[in-house]
Design a protein around this motif. Sequence first.
Motif, short mmCIF file in Angstrom:
data_model
loop_
_atom_site.label_atom_id
_atom_site.label_comp_id
_atom_site.label_asym_id
_atom_site.label_seq_id
_atom_site.Cartn_x
_atom_site.Cartn_y
_atom_site.Cartn_z
N PRO A 1 -0.02 17.78 32.42
CA PRO A 1 1.35 17.51 33.35
C PRO A 1 2.11 18.54 33.48
O PRO A 1 2.10 19.47 32.73
N ARG A 2 2.81 18.77 34.59
CA ARG A 2 3.71 19.88 34.99
C ARG A 2 4.78 19.79 34.12
O ARG A 2 5.52 20.88 33.57
N LEU A 3 5.26 18.49 33.69
CA LEU A 3 6.27 18.42 32.62
C LEU A 3 6.17 17.56 31.87
O LEU A 3 5.62 16.14 32.02
N TRP A 4 6.10 17.74 30.63
CA TRP A 4 5.92 16.86 29.31
C TRP A 4 6.51 17.40 27.92
O TRP A 4 6.92 18.58 27.98
N VAL A 5 6.67 16.61 27.05
CA VAL A 5 7.43 16.96 25.89
C VAL A 5 6.15 16.91 24.77
O VAL A 5 5.76 15.79 24.56
N ARG A 6 6.17 17.91 24.23
CA ARG A 6 5.12 18.34 23.37
C ARG A 6 5.32 17.69 21.93
O ARG A 6 4.58 17.47 21.02
N ARG A 7 6.75 18.00 21.51
CA ARG A 7 7.05 17.65 20.06
C ARG A 7 8.82 17.42 20.21
O ARG A 7 9.18 17.81 20.91
N LEU A 8 9.05 16.50 19.03
CA LEU A 8 10.42 16.12 18.87
C LEU A 8 10.55 16.17 17.70
O LEU A 8 10.10 15.49 16.68
N ALA A 9 11.73 17.06 17.08
CA ALA A 9 12.01 17.26 15.74
C ALA A 9 13.39 17.25 15.54
O ALA A 9 14.46 17.34 16.33
N ILE A 10 13.78 16.41 14.25
CA ILE A 10 15.11 16.35 13.74
C ILE A 10 15.41 16.92 12.30
O ILE A 10 14.34 16.80 11.69
N TRP A 11 16.46 17.79 12.44
CA TRP A 11 16.70 18.57 11.19
C TRP A 11 18.16 17.90 10.52
O TRP A 11 18.87 17.68 11.23
N GLU A 12 18.34 17.92 9.35
CA GLU A 12 19.48 17.54 8.66
C GLU A 12 20.70 18.70 8.96
O GLU A 12 21.81 18.59 8.97
N MET B 1 7.03 21.01 27.77
CA MET B 1 6.27 22.14 28.53
C MET B 1 6.53 21.77 29.89
O MET B 1 6.44 20.63 30.55
N LEU B 2 6.76 22.97 30.71
CA LEU B 2 7.12 23.28 32.17
C LEU B 2 6.17 23.99 32.65
O LEU B 2 6.26 25.37 32.32
N ASP B 3 5.11 23.65 33.37
CA ASP B 3 4.03 24.42 34.23
C ASP B 3 3.48 25.33 33.12
O ASP B 3 3.45 26.68 33.54
N GLY B 4 3.13 24.71 31.96
CA GLY B 4 2.44 25.48 30.95
C GLY B 4 3.35 26.34 30.13
O GLY B 4 2.69 27.06 29.42
N VAL B 5 4.58 26.43 30.45
CA VAL B 5 5.38 27.33 29.53
C VAL B 5 6.13 26.52 28.76
O VAL B 5 6.57 25.18 29.00
N CYS B 6 6.14 26.81 27.20
CA CYS B 6 6.86 26.11 26.18
C CYS B 6 7.99 26.46 26.22
O CYS B 6 8.54 27.59 25.99
N TRP B 7 9.27 25.58 26.42
CA TRP B 7 10.74 25.85 26.46
C TRP B 7 11.00 25.28 25.00
O TRP B 7 10.90 24.02 24.73
N ALA B 8 11.70 25.98 24.40
CA ALA B 8 12.24 25.47 23.05
C ALA B 8 13.68 24.94 23.36
O ALA B 8 14.30 25.96 23.63
N ALA C 1 15.15 25.66 35.72
CA ALA C 1 14.13 25.80 36.06
C ALA C 1 13.32 24.58 36.40
O ALA C 1 12.44 24.73 37.27
N ILE C 2 13.71 23.29 35.89
CA ILE C 2 13.09 22.19 36.47
C ILE C 2 13.18 22.10 37.74
O ILE C 2 12.60 21.65 38.93
N GLU C 3 14.67 22.34 38.24
CA GLU C 3 15.05 22.27 39.57
C GLU C 3 14.36 23.19 40.59
O GLU C 3 14.13 22.67 41.59
N GLN C 4 14.04 24.18 40.06
CA GLN C 4 13.42 25.22 41.15
C GLN C 4 12.09 24.78 41.24
O GLN C 4 11.57 25.06 42.34
N SER C 5 11.31 24.66 40.06
CA SER C 5 9.97 24.53 40.18
C SER C 5 9.58 23.31 40.84
O SER C 5 8.17 22.99 41.14
N ILE C 6 10.02 21.89 40.25
CA ILE C 6 9.30 20.70 40.48
C ILE C 6 10.22 19.84 41.48
O ILE C 6 9.88 19.36 42.54
N PHE D 1 -0.19 12.91 33.41
CA PHE D 1 1.09 12.47 33.18
C PHE D 1 1.41 12.32 31.91
O PHE D 1 0.77 12.53 30.99
N GLN D 2 2.85 12.21 31.70
CA GLN D 2 2.94 11.71 30.33
C GLN D 2 3.96 10.27 30.63
O GLN D 2 4.86 10.15 31.05
N TYR D 3 3.45 9.34 29.78
CA TYR D 3 4.03 8.09 29.71
C TYR D 3 4.20 7.55 28.36
O TYR D 3 3.42 7.42 27.35
#
Length: 659
Positions: A24-35, A116-123, A161-166, A621-623
């Motif tokens: 997918p052009r945009l999807w979330v690969r990972r979600l983490a929570i720290w104390e 993940m946005l167009d193959g680039v991982c945004w932290a 970045a999302i605004e410009q690319s998608i 896609f990511q659902y």
Amino acid sequence: MSQQHEMFAPLKLSLTGSEGLKEPRLWVRRLAIWEAPGDQKIRDITLRPGLNIIWSPDGSDDDSGSGVRAIGHGSGKTLFCRLLRYCLGEQRFADETQRERIAVAFPNGIVGAEVMLDGVCWAVVRPLGIRRRHVAIADGNLDEIAAGEGATTSIDPLIEAIEQSIVTPGVAGLARLQAGQKAWPVALAWLTRDQECRFDDVLDWRSPASGSDAPLPASGRETGPRREALRAFLTAITEEEQQARRTEEALRTDVANAEREISYLDWDRGRRHARLIDQLGLADQTLPEMPLLLEVFQKAADAQLAAAAQLPTGDLAELGKARKALQDTREELRRTDEERIRLDAQIPAEKQVLMLLSSEIPSLSTAAENAASQVCPICEVPIDKVLAEKCGLSHKLHNETECRARLAAKRQEVSDQKQKIVGLEARLKALQPAAALGRQQVEQAEKRVQAIEGVRDTRATAWQGATRIKEGVTRFAELSTERDEVRKRLRGLEDKLTKERDRLGAFRDKQGLTFGRITEKFSAIIRRLVNESAKGTVTLSGDRLLLTVDVDGDRRTAAIESLKVLAFDLACLCLSIEGATRVPAFLVHDSPREADLGLSIYDELFRLMRELEELTEAAAFQYIVTTTTRPPDDLRRDPWLRLTLKGAPGSERLMARDL
């Protein structure tokens, strides 16, 4: 009544993915929570392209064998969805009460995501407590950024970045957003609906109860702006149509203003019409309609003006003489009154002087008599006896001549004072008739001035009244002309508005292809979820977006309404997979209502999403769906089941404790 059979067999759901797209052009690969930064993780959840299930077992669905009764609700499913939204650019991750509780439990807590946005991982790293560090870095290492104390970038770089690319910058204008407002936060509200909206309406995206602080038009009572934004995201509107819509709105405003102006002109004209009939004395006459009525008014007004001109004007020279005579008589009366007042005050004073003078006469008379037969002033013995007996004490005697002279002088003063008083009283008496005559003369002079001024004022009043009536007739004529001009302008505006609405109708017809494609996907999904005889349509009619579902007739139950929203979102997701929209192929459904949909439809929803993964070369896609209902057995496992949460005990909840 038998159901009419369709000529062609219903189309199956199909997808045409973009060539060369591996994810997918945009999807979330990972979600983490720290104390806290650098501290242990509370959660580290990996996600995938395609179907992602977040399950919270409820009651008998729990097969963990832990012996603790499962509670499907309150486990953190909705918080999980909101944290995803938070990491994708939303301003808040919970309502104020929940944010305070999380901040108390985790004052230095942070949440992070690999987007993940167009193959680039945004932290992306954002605070949960009192910290204010927001970071979004392309090609960043999430764990290193979360553990460090680097510079704050805010979440804006990711949104931009999302605004410009998608989404593309032009969508903001098509969505009719305010100047400087981004379109992605609005699109995000649609793609990640609030659970509180409960999938009741296709244009319900954000509930005020969620505290998400979503921008307009993602929230608010008016659904029209959301409809326009949705059309922009679906490329179902053009700049030309948007300009036509702005023109149509401006024309509607102009028409409303013209109608208000005509209403006011009619009121003002009617008021003046009634007043002129009364002022011109035409109440008993049968009056014609315009424009003959205006001629009647003008003739009557001219007649009154001519009659006023015939009235005597009053001789100005005569008025000047009368005013001069009045001034002279008033001055004479003033002098008379002043003299009378002076005499009224002087006479009592003169009488007092007379009294004092008269009081000296007896003593002077006695002194004169004593001078003729004097007595010793010391021993009080007649002088003759004193001289006879040779008294040596007194030798000074009164001068009789002087005493009598003083007496005579005093008596003359008294006589003179009396004469003075008599003269003053005579003068005062003489002034009484003079004052009365003066007042009479003043009154007569005033009446003469008033008479001359009355003649002048009568003519002036009549002339002014006739002039005002003439001006009123002129204004009545002007109002009639203005009203006719505004009516003419209104007809022109209404014609333009009709033409502009016809243009908008033509634009909507041109967008029929887009909504036809949505209908094709929508109907195929309805058939897939319900049965092969069902069908659905999506139409843009006027100012409404209509979703209909036909299952042996038009259905409008609560279950069907929820089904419509789900199917519409999935149909748009399919178009996004094919690259036909301005939003990513990304969708989050937080706990669709299984009780309304029915378990069979609910199960088919999961299987449909599983099948969509295989309709293209790669899952494009990511659902993400959260549920308390048990997923189908074949999907209740890796890789589709990404996280299992429980409402009790606290350690099984998303934040690993009770808040």
